[in-house]
Design an enzyme around this catalytic site. Structure first.
Site, PDB file in Angstrom:
ATOM      1  N   HIS A  93      53.693 -23.487 -53.534  1.00 31.27           N
ATOM      2  CA  HIS A  93      53.197 -24.085 -52.287  1.00 31.27           C
ATOM      3  C   HIS A  93      53.013 -25.571 -52.549  1.00 31.27           C
ATOM      4  CE1 HIS A  93      52.219 -20.334 -49.996  1.00 31.27           C
ATOM      5  NE2 HIS A  93      52.375 -19.848 -51.232  1.00 31.27           N
ATOM      6  N   ASP A 102      57.000 -16.895 -45.082  1.00 28.62           N
ATOM      7  CA  ASP A 102      55.876 -17.480 -45.802  1.00 28.62           C
ATOM      8  C   ASP A 102      55.486 -18.834 -45.225  1.00 28.62           C
ATOM      9  OD1 ASP A 102      54.041 -16.903 -47.888  1.00 28.62           O
ATOM     10  OD2 ASP A 102      54.863 -18.638 -48.952  1.00 28.62           O
ATOM     11  N   ARG A 130      53.728  -5.637 -51.882  1.00 30.07           N
ATOM     12  CA  ARG A 130      52.523  -5.756 -52.720  1.00 30.07           C
ATOM     13  C   ARG A 130      52.369  -4.545 -53.625  1.00 30.07           C
ATOM     14  NH1 ARG A 130      49.227  -6.933 -47.277  1.00 30.07           N
ATOM     15  NH2 ARG A 130      49.704  -9.115 -47.025  1.00 30.07           N
ATOM     16  N   ARG A 181      41.070  28.194  11.930  1.00 34.44           N
ATOM     17  CA  ARG A 181      40.943  26.728  12.040  1.00 34.44           C
ATOM     18  C   ARG A 181      42.313  26.127  11.809  1.00 34.44           C
ATOM     19  NH1 ARG A 181      41.912  25.785   6.604  1.00 34.44           N
ATOM     20  NH2 ARG A 181      41.036  27.386   5.251  1.00 34.44           N
ATOM     21  N   LYS A 241      35.849  38.367   5.155  1.00 34.44           N
ATOM     22  CA  LYS A 241      37.161  38.899   4.827  1.00 34.44           C
ATOM     23  C   LYS A 241      37.197  40.427   4.925  1.00 34.44           C
ATOM     24  CE  LYS A 241      38.750  35.142   1.955  1.00 34.44           C
ATOM     25  NZ  LYS A 241      39.576  34.769   0.828  1.00 34.44           N
TER      26      LYS A 241
END
Ligand code: ADP
Ligand code: ADP
Ligand code: MG
Length: 954
Positions: A773, A572, A644, A328, A152
């Protein structure tokens, strides 16, 4: 397309005898004769090798590829007529730099000419020389010119000699920091260190002040040394915000030079070009003339032959400075080809054959700019990770094509393997249109069409560039990318199809990702959804709640004449029977029917508890969206959830404000009644949850967990007094409704009568709500006893989702109370249709259905006292244990063996146990003793957790 292919064809013979149109400028390299090229080797790889092969094939020239060991599967090998391995045993890049091997292949295979492409050996004078020495033509300038341009500093000197302006800089490589100091003293900051033999933007360092000088000098030096084998640096004044504009030139052996106008390559990242445009937008015509004529001047000065590029920086004032010549073909030569219709590779080959430019029809006055072309370098770099190269196999490749789009690529196809060995250019996308906006639109469209999966690409980044207003305006400078951080705000691809394919493939090969102990296949029949009348559903208890608030709602419930029901099918029930796996999809389908036919229900339990855990871990659903969607479909019936206490819907204690906020958001999204419970009846936990619900404006339903048998003095762990005292506390805390939550299904009718009538006497105005249940089979009897003793609401599930570890059957309760003072007002025949739907839906979840292991209710629950949902899980685990036990193998250090614990298991002392439930996985405990597991105690409502698990070993 300019017709020069045909022109050339017909001129072939003529041109042998034709004399040059201009005198040779540099006699030592002139061949001055026409020698056709029959076989070209490309000393390169990837897209540029293919680009050259294509040109050769068009010209009837045979092609030869070379490839490294790592490139055995690369496309450029396939695209050539012949291909030879080079650099055996060498590192990947080194193979393409191995001049002796390359020359050997050329010689052995009668190659006439070598095209070097770009990069690798393309700017190496020793390579050009080696070709010449071997009698193989080098498609490019003479070795001498390549050498001069490759340095360069020398190129700058030549430019100066030709009268071309250069950036102020040092005339020779600097050898010490001191020289850099001197330079900056003269020119001031900023300055830029550049590698004398550099390229591709590497080995460059911008310095803004004295303080930065030394460090940058050292770094630039070592970078240059590492990258180019020579650390020589020179210094230039750093031009602020310049445009990078370069001119394409072509020269022949006869000294003819012409230019093919300019390209704007200002869009750079780290001094490397990303997007290139031809011609440069809004370029002052006089500046264009200066740039092009300076380029031609410079090329003439050195006797430039073949294709080359003269690069300039243009500062804010329109002043241009030469920076370098690339001797190139450039990566971005394509845009010039698009706008000039000149095939540069054809031209390169013809020039190397000894043809003159005029013979090729290439005269300056014939070169015209036609429209605008833009090139995007699509790379396999991940812009989200600072452009790190990505590697791997391309799984999907679809490109953007169509009018105005040209693609130059090599390894862009499905199945291509992107290796880490070479640069990451995947495909060059070139758009051509009548002007800059048209080309930009085509480019955007093409990029949007691309689908590349398997490796990351910079396409999202390029799209941002293409959409940028400044870019669309036409002029950007080299600091554009650095100064626009928004270009890095990338929209990630969702990649849905690929993810789905992965998932399906994974499931097909490896089986389900969640433990499914049974092999039952889902039924293939869709559940039947009964019809629903048009129009809004009839009013229900939710209308009262919205009108009168929680207190008014509680009053209305208490004052209601018949028995009220809560339907647990939506939560549930399917937790107890189907491991909570039911998807929102199947809930939504039946929701309108529920709204229209069951407006007499007290509530629907459809959320909370394990919903979050399962939705996120197994279903990959958003639990909030489930709530919103169901709310929309069922506006008239209150929704109920399980909270909960301080654990909210998780498995750990959350900070209070989290619980408060959670309740607030749940209420906002449509939740009405919050059943607050703690499996150990721990009052502070309960009170926190109640307070959170209350302040969110929800209906507070404090729950007492029930266990033992209050009516059997011989078995009573917890006396009637215990429950009454607890109820007292909860009522004092302001609950709107009181719930008895019998998680295991232990409430026998006599106990119901005792407990509920005592509560009723003590709290005459308080609505009582009972949950049980049906594990033992006594659930219906128990709930009827509760109702008769004064309970207001009992929990039921759709018939086909009831019984066993689930809730008692809705149909049974409706039928048993029909015509009595407890009549529920729910139409029985609608209950049948509802049940039929769930029967069908349940079939879809066969693999999770508890009936795989459990065929009937079981009164041993009175002995083991296992909660409903848990009972199902443990059944699964016991079954799974039997299935996998033989495969566990010897324990390995560091490996946790999965042993699913169930009563009856034998454990050895010190053996790690990994408890696996369908809900919550991996609690590792080390067994303190050996023996047989006699009993597994689980104390939470639904899942096994370390703290809650007690093994009794005998
Ligand atoms: P390479 O050989 O790596 O292509 P160049 O000399 O062509 O190196 O420079 C590449 C890029 O670096 C330029 O396009 C420009 O963006 C930046 N650059 C180089 N020199 C300067 C300079 N003196 N002032 C400002 N920017 C520069
Ligand atoms: P996403 O938006 O998920 O990132 P895309 O933008 O790639 O997906 O694609 C959108 C649509 O294109 C997809 O919904 C699908 O129809 C189709 N699609 C995407 N990838 C593929 C693929 N690999 N094979 C077939 N079709 C696909
Ligand atoms: Mg350059």
């Amino acid at each position: 397309m300019l017709k020069f292919r045909t022109i050339c064809g017909s001129l072939k013979l003529l041109s042998i005898r034709r004399t040059s149109t201009a005198p040779a400028a540099s006699p030592n390299v002139r061949r001055l004769e026409y020698k056709p090229i029959k076989k070209v080797m490309v000393a390169n790889r990837g897209e540029i090798a293919i680009r050259v092969f294509r040109a050769c094939t068009e010209l009837g020239i045979r092609t030869v590829a070379v490839y490294s060991e790592q490139d055995t599967g690369q496309m450029h090998r396939q695209k050539a007529d012949e291909a030879y391995l080079i650099g055996r045993g060498l590192a990947p890049v080194q193979a393409y730099l191995h001049i002796p091997d390359i020359i050997k292949v050329a010689k052995e295979n009668n190659v006439d000419a070598v095209h070097p492409g770009y990069g690798f050996l393309s700017e190496r004078a020793d390579f050009a020389q080696a070709c010449q020495d071997a009698g193989v033509r080098f498609i490019g300038p003479s070795p001498e010119v390549v050498r001069k341009m490759g340095d360069k500093v020398e190129a700058r000197a030549i430019a100066i000699a030709a009268g071309v302006p250069v950036v102020p800089g040092t005339d020779a490589p600097i050898t010490s920091l001191h020289e850099a100091h001197e330079f900056s003293n003269t020119y001031g900051f900023p300055i830029i260190f550049k590698a004398a033999y550099g390229g591709g933007g590497r080995g460059m360092r911008v310095v803004h002040s004295y303080e930065e000088l030394e460090e940058n000098y050292t770094r630039a030096y070592s970078e240059a040394l590492a990258a180019f084998g020579n650390g020589a640096l020179f210094v230039e004044k750093f031009i602020e915000k310049p445009r990078h504009i370069e001119v394409q030139i072509l020269g022949d052996q006869y000294g003819n030079i012409l230019h093919l106008y300019e390209r704007d390559c200002s869009i750079q990242r780290r001094h490397q070009k990303v997007v290139e445009i031809a011609p440069a937008a809004h370029l002052d015509p006089q500046l264009r003339t200066r740039l092009t004529s300076d380029s031609v001047k410079l090329a003439k000065q050195v006797g430039y032959e073949n294709a080359g590029t003269v690069e300039f920086l243009v500062d804010k004032h329109g002043k241009h400075y030469f920076i370098e010549v690339n001797s190139r073909l450039q990566v971005e030569h394509t845009v010039t080809e698009e706008i000039t219709d000149v095939d540069l590779v054809h031209a390169q080959i013809h020039v190397a054959e000894g043809r003159s430019l005029p013979d090729l029809g290439l005269r300056q006055e014939n070169i015209r700019i036609n429209g605008c072309a833009i090139q995007c370098r699509v790379t396999t770099e991940d812009p989200a990770r600072s452009f790190q190269p990505d590697t791997g196999r391309i799984e999907v490749f679809r490109s953007g094509e169509g009018m105005g789009i040209r693609l130059d690529n090599a390894s862009a196809f499905q199945g291509a393997v992107i290796s880490p060995h070479y640069d990451s250019l995947l495909v060059k996308v070139i758009a051509h249109g009548k002007d800059h906006p048209t080309a930009a639109t085509k480019m955007s469209r093409a990029l949007a069409e691309f689908r590349v999966r398997g490796v990351k690409t910079n396409i999202p980044f390029l799209q941002n560039v293409l959409n940028n207003q400044q870019f669309l305006g036409g002029t950007v400078d080299t600091q554009f990318i650095d100064e626009n951080p928004e270009l890095f705000q990338l929209r990630p691809a969702q990649n849905r199809a690929q993810k789905l394919l992965y998932y399906l493939g994974h499931i097909m090969v490896n089986g389900p990702t969640t433990p499914i102990p049974v092999k039952a296949s889902p039924s293939s029949a869709d559940p039947i959804v009964p019809a629903v009348p048009i129009g809004p559903p009839p009013a229900g208890f939710r209308d009262i709640l919205l009108r009168e608030g929680p207190e008014g709602f509680a009053r209305a419930v208490r004052n209601h004449q018949g028995l009220l029901l809560m339907d647990t099918t939506f939560r549930d029930a399917h937790q107890s029977l189907l491991a909570t796996r039911v998807r929102t999809h199947d809930l939504k389908k039946i929701s309108p029917y529920v709204a229209h036919n069951f407006n007499k229900l007290f509530s629907i339990e459809n959320w909370g508890g394990a919903t979050f855990d399962v939705a996120m871990r197994f279903l990959y659903e958003c639990p909030w969206r489930r709530l919103q969607e169901l709310r929309e479909l069922i506006p008239n019936i209150p929704f109920q959830m399980l909270l909960r206490g301080a654990n909210a819907v998780g498995y750990t204690n959350y900070p209070d404000n989290v619980v408060f906020k959670f309740c607030e958001v749940a209420k906002e999204n449509g939740m009405d009644v919050f059943r607050v419970f703690d499996s150990l009846n721990y009052l502070p936990n309960l009170l926190l949850g109640m307070e959170a619900v209350g302040s969110a404006g929800g209906v507070v339903e404090a729950a007492i967990s029930y266990t033992g048998d209050v009516a059997d003095p011989s078995r009573t762990k917890y006396s009637l007094q215990y429950y009454m005292d607890l109820a007292e506390e909860l009522v004092r805390a302001g609950t709107h409704i009181l719930c008895i939550k019998d998680m295991a299904g232990l409430l026998k009718p006599a106990a119901c009568t005792m407990l509920v009538s005592s509560l009723r006497d003590r709290f005459p105005d308080l609505p009582l709500h009972i949950h049980t249940h049906d594990t033992s089979g006594a659930g219906v009897a128990a709930m009827l006893a509760c109702a008769q003793a004064g309970a207001d609401v009992v929990d039921v599930a759709s018939d086909s989702m009831s019984g066993m570890t689930s809730q008692p059957s809705m149909g049974a309760l409706v039928a048993c109370t029909r015509g009595t003072p407890l009549d529920t007002g729910v139409p029985l025949e609608r209950v049948f249709d509802y049940s039929e739907y769930w029967e069908g839906a349940r079939g879809l979840y066969a693999a999770f259905d508890c009936t795989a292991t459990m065929k009937s209710g079981n009164s041993d629950v009175y002995e083991n006292e296992i909660p409903g949902g848990q009972y199902t899980n443990l059944h699964f685990q016991a079954k799974a244990l039997k299935d996998v036990k033989g495969q566990i193998g010897a324990p390995m250090p560091g490996k946790v063996i999965d042993i699913k614990v169930a009563a009856g298991d034998k454990v050895a002392k010190g053996q790690p146990l990994c408890v696996l439930s369908a809900m919550k996985m991996e609690t590792v405990v080390t067994s303190p003793m050996e023996g047989t597991v006699r009993k597994v105690h689980v104390t939470t409502d639904m899942t096994l957790e370390g703290d809650d698990l007690i093994l009794e070993i005998e």
